[in-house]
Design an enzyme around this catalytic site. Structure first.
Site, PDB file in Angstrom:
ATOM      1  N   GLU A  76      21.178  75.611  18.621  1.00 27.14           N
ATOM      2  CA  GLU A  76      21.510  76.461  19.775  1.00 27.14           C
ATOM      3  C   GLU A  76      22.093  75.694  20.959  1.00 27.14           C
ATOM      4  OE1 GLU A  76      17.573  77.068  22.418  1.00 27.14           O
ATOM      5  OE2 GLU A  76      17.413  77.872  20.388  1.00 27.14           O
ATOM      6  N   ARG A 128      10.673  77.611  18.251  1.00 30.55           N
ATOM      7  CA  ARG A 128      11.742  76.616  18.209  1.00 30.55           C
ATOM      8  C   ARG A 128      12.590  76.861  16.967  1.00 30.55           C
ATOM      9  NH1 ARG A 128      10.793  76.125  22.724  1.00 30.55           N
ATOM     10  NH2 ARG A 128      10.386  74.242  23.982  1.00 30.55           N
TER      11      ARG A 128
END
Length: 333
Positions: free
Chosen positions: A262, A233
């Site tokens: 992101e 992550r």
């Protein structure tokens, strides 16, 4: 049951449609589920979200107001979902608790090998018929000390590959994995692992306790020529601190399949308009950095397993059942 699936990739769509044929009516969208796209789900009792969905309180409220009763996320991580709001509004939430760990572990190694052996730079040169070796000097992985942060299913798979290379293994986790111990892994504290490892790979979930686990202080502890890989992550790494570390000429390679900001960037084409994220734009300019778009899970095996689990989650919800993937059960009163 009618289902609206968000964030469906082109290669994923035929697999998803095939799994639902004869079971449920499915409509696929390539847009990410967030507060702006949530109104599209009005009238659909179930939505299926991708890993980059933003299921905050506002988004969930819009879904609930439109009649949605189930959120079936096609990923293991669920840090993007406001579970408390979902429970308060009576929505059931399910995820995919596991899929092929080899997909992510192998991609992590692909990133590590690519930055170590400068594969992208070499490939670009060869397209221009430039076959010099200048700047392409790598290192043997055999004999390296590899630090694995998180030795769950994916971390353990990464460890088995590392053992095959003939590396010294260091691990950091709350509970040592017996299989990793059998491979010769030594569990240690995080500062020692960071200080000793030639290659560090991250395989822990994103929790409040692990947010920016690799911060400026952690990066300072790493060897100047170390390789850092993150396929877990994005929020595990303080990206701004990583940029400063790279600007200082430290770290010989960085492989990132995830990035903390992101959402709305990964899984999209920004080749014409570019991006406004200065940190990401700076990261991709460093020659020793390789960024991929959260694709570590994206193999036929893993995607098929994710889709099968998602279909089962929806089947069980329709039948009034829960299973091991249920995060928020249906309201019973």
């Amino acid at each position: 049951m009618e289902i609206l699936a968000y964030g469906v990739q082109a290669d994923e769509r035929p697999l998803l449609e095939g799994a639902f044929t004869g079971r449920h009516a499915l409509r696929c969208l390539d847009v990410t589920l967030n507060r702006d796209t949530a109104p599209l789900a009005a009238g659909y009792p179930a939505v299926s979200s991708s890993v980059n969905a933003v299921l905050d309180a506002e988004t969930i409220a819009v879904l609930a107001a439109g009649g949605t009763k189930l959120i079936a996320q096609r990923s293991t991580g669920f840090n993007n979902i406001d579970l408390d709001t979902a429970a308060a509004l009576g929505l059931t939430v399910a995820r995919v608790s596991s899929y092929s760990p080899y997909s992510v572990a192998e991609h992590a190694w692909a990133l590590a090998m690519a930055v170590n052996r400068h594969i992208v730079r070499a490939a670009r040169r060869s397209r221009d018929f430039d076959f010099r070796l200048d700047g392409l000097l790598g290192r043997d992985v055999h004999g390296m000390t590899v630090g694995v942060i998180g030795t769950g299913k994916i971390g353990a798979a990464f460890t088995r590959i590392a053992h095959g290379f003939g590396t010294t293994l260091l691990g950091w986790d709350l509970v040592p994995d017996p299989a990793c111990l059998d491979l010769g892994m030594t569990y240690t504290d995080l500062p020692e692992l960071l200080g000793r490892a030639d290659l560090v790979s991250l395989h822990v979930p994103l929790l409040p306790a692990t947010h920016h686990l690799i911060d400026a202080a952690a990066l300072d502890r790493m060897k100047d020529d170390a390789i850092l890989v993150n396929s877990s992550r994005g929020g595990l790494v303080d990206s701004a601190a990583l940029v400063e570390t790279l600007r200082a000429g430290r770290l010989s390679g960085v492989g990132l399949d995830v990035y903390e900001e992101e959402t709305d960037v990964f899984f999209t084409d920004r080749s014409l308009q570019g991006i406004t994220d200065d940190v990401l734009a700076r990261l991709v300019t460093f020659p020793q950095v390789l960024v991929t778009s959260h694709q570590a899970y994206f193999t036929r095996t893993a995607v098929a397993q994710i889709i099968d689990a998602t279909a089962r989650n929806i089947d069980d919800f329709a039948a009034g059942h829960t299973n091991e993937n249920t995060l928020v059960p249906a309201r019973t009163t």
